[in-house]
Design a protein around this motif. Structure first.
Motif, mmCIF file in Angstrom:
data_model
loop_
_atom_site.group_PDB
_atom_site.id
_atom_site.type_symbol
_atom_site.label_atom_id
_atom_site.label_comp_id
_atom_site.label_asym_id
_atom_site.label_seq_id
_atom_site.Cartn_x
_atom_site.Cartn_y
_atom_site.Cartn_z
ATOM 1 N N ARG A 56 1.147 -1.381 0.265
ATOM 2 C CA ARG A 56 0.042 0.005 0.026
ATOM 3 C C ARG A 56 0.802 0.936 0.006
ATOM 4 N N GLU A 57 1.750 0.936 0.044
ATOM 5 C CA GLU A 57 2.988 2.545 1.235
ATOM 6 C C GLU A 57 3.646 2.654 -0.131
ATOM 7 N N VAL A 58 4.174 1.786 -1.121
ATOM 8 C CA VAL A 58 5.200 1.653 -2.601
ATOM 9 C C VAL A 58 4.022 2.305 -3.257
ATOM 10 N N ILE A 59 2.410 1.723 -3.333
ATOM 11 C CA ILE A 59 1.332 1.977 -4.575
ATOM 12 C C ILE A 59 1.254 3.516 -4.208
ATOM 13 N N ALA A 60 1.138 4.163 -2.937
ATOM 14 C CA ALA A 60 1.103 5.157 -2.126
ATOM 15 C C ALA A 60 2.434 6.394 -2.778
ATOM 16 N N GLN A 61 3.438 5.804 -3.157
ATOM 17 C CA GLN A 61 3.909 6.868 -2.976
ATOM 18 C C GLN A 61 4.045 7.070 -4.445
ATOM 19 N N GLY A 62 3.896 5.789 -5.428
ATOM 20 C CA GLY A 62 4.478 6.848 -6.469
ATOM 21 C C GLY A 62 3.141 5.280 -7.685
ATOM 22 N N LYS A 63 2.167 5.741 -7.753
ATOM 23 C CA LYS A 63 1.068 5.072 -8.549
ATOM 24 C C LYS A 63 2.007 4.539 -9.819
ATOM 25 N N GLU A 64 1.714 5.343 -10.918
ATOM 26 C CA GLU A 64 1.479 5.225 -12.001
ATOM 27 C C GLU A 64 3.383 5.073 -12.713
ATOM 28 N N GLN A 65 4.627 5.348 -11.785
ATOM 29 C CA GLN A 65 5.986 4.470 -12.111
ATOM 30 C C GLN A 65 5.276 3.000 -11.381
ATOM 31 N N GLY A 66 4.979 2.777 -11.080
ATOM 32 C CA GLY A 66 4.989 0.643 -10.620
ATOM 33 C C GLY A 66 4.457 0.370 -11.704
ATOM 34 N N PHE A 67 2.666 1.015 -12.419
ATOM 35 C CA PHE A 67 2.280 0.272 -13.473
ATOM 36 C C PHE A 67 3.544 0.397 -14.571
ATOM 37 N N ASN A 68 4.105 1.623 -14.817
ATOM 38 C CA ASN A 68 4.262 1.800 -16.395
ATOM 39 C C ASN A 68 6.011 0.591 -16.752
ATOM 40 N N LYS A 69 6.900 0.672 -14.964
ATOM 41 C CA LYS A 69 7.416 -0.051 -15.134
ATOM 42 C C LYS A 69 7.164 -1.965 -14.728
ATOM 43 N N VAL A 70 5.781 -2.529 -14.730
ATOM 44 C CA VAL A 70 5.587 -4.003 -15.047
ATOM 45 C C VAL A 70 4.763 -4.082 -15.815
ATOM 46 N N GLU A 71 4.399 -3.210 -17.267
ATOM 47 C CA GLU A 71 3.758 -2.877 -17.598
ATOM 48 C C GLU A 71 5.037 -2.794 -19.264
#
Length: 117
Positions: free
Chosen positions: A77-92
């Motif tokens: 939850r903390e990782v998602i709160a800190q940088g939602k879009e960055q993480g989605f883009n990395k996984v994609e």
């Protein structure tokens, strides 16, 4: 070059189909829906959840954090709160790179088999 049928892409997926993609129980997907506010699938008249590709991308990110990286739910939850879009883009991006790698490996194998014939 032989004709290839285009894959039909669905607009909505059931919870069973999503759970099958990640090889987890549907109850885990429902549980994550309650724990993470970024997962909000549409519901039909009967109350069945209908997941879009965007919802599946978000679940994939949570799956990556919790199951592959070993984060706790609070940590994820903390990782998602800190940088939602960055993480989605990395996984994609990693997913796209894996698809390209698989394509190149298949191409190489076809080339090897044709050159040996």
């Amino acid at each position: 070059m032989p004709y290839k049928e285009r894959e039909i892409e669905k607009k909505y997926y059931s919870i069973g189909e999503v759970a099958q993609q990640f090889k987890v129980a549907p109850s885990l997907i429902r549980y994550w829906e309650g724990e993470f506010d970024i997962i909000r699938p549409k519901k039909d008249k009967k109350g069945n959840r209908r997941y879009t590709k965007d919802d599946i991308q978000k679940i994939k990110y949570i799956f990556h954090l919790v199951k592959e990286k070993g984060y706790t739910l609070e940590g994820a939850r903390e990782v998602i709160a800190q940088g939602k879009e960055q993480g989605f883009n990395k996984v994609e991006a990693v997913q796209k790179l894996q698809e390209i790698k698989d394509f190149l490996i298949n191409l190489r194998d076809e080339f090897k088999s044709k050159s040996q014939s």
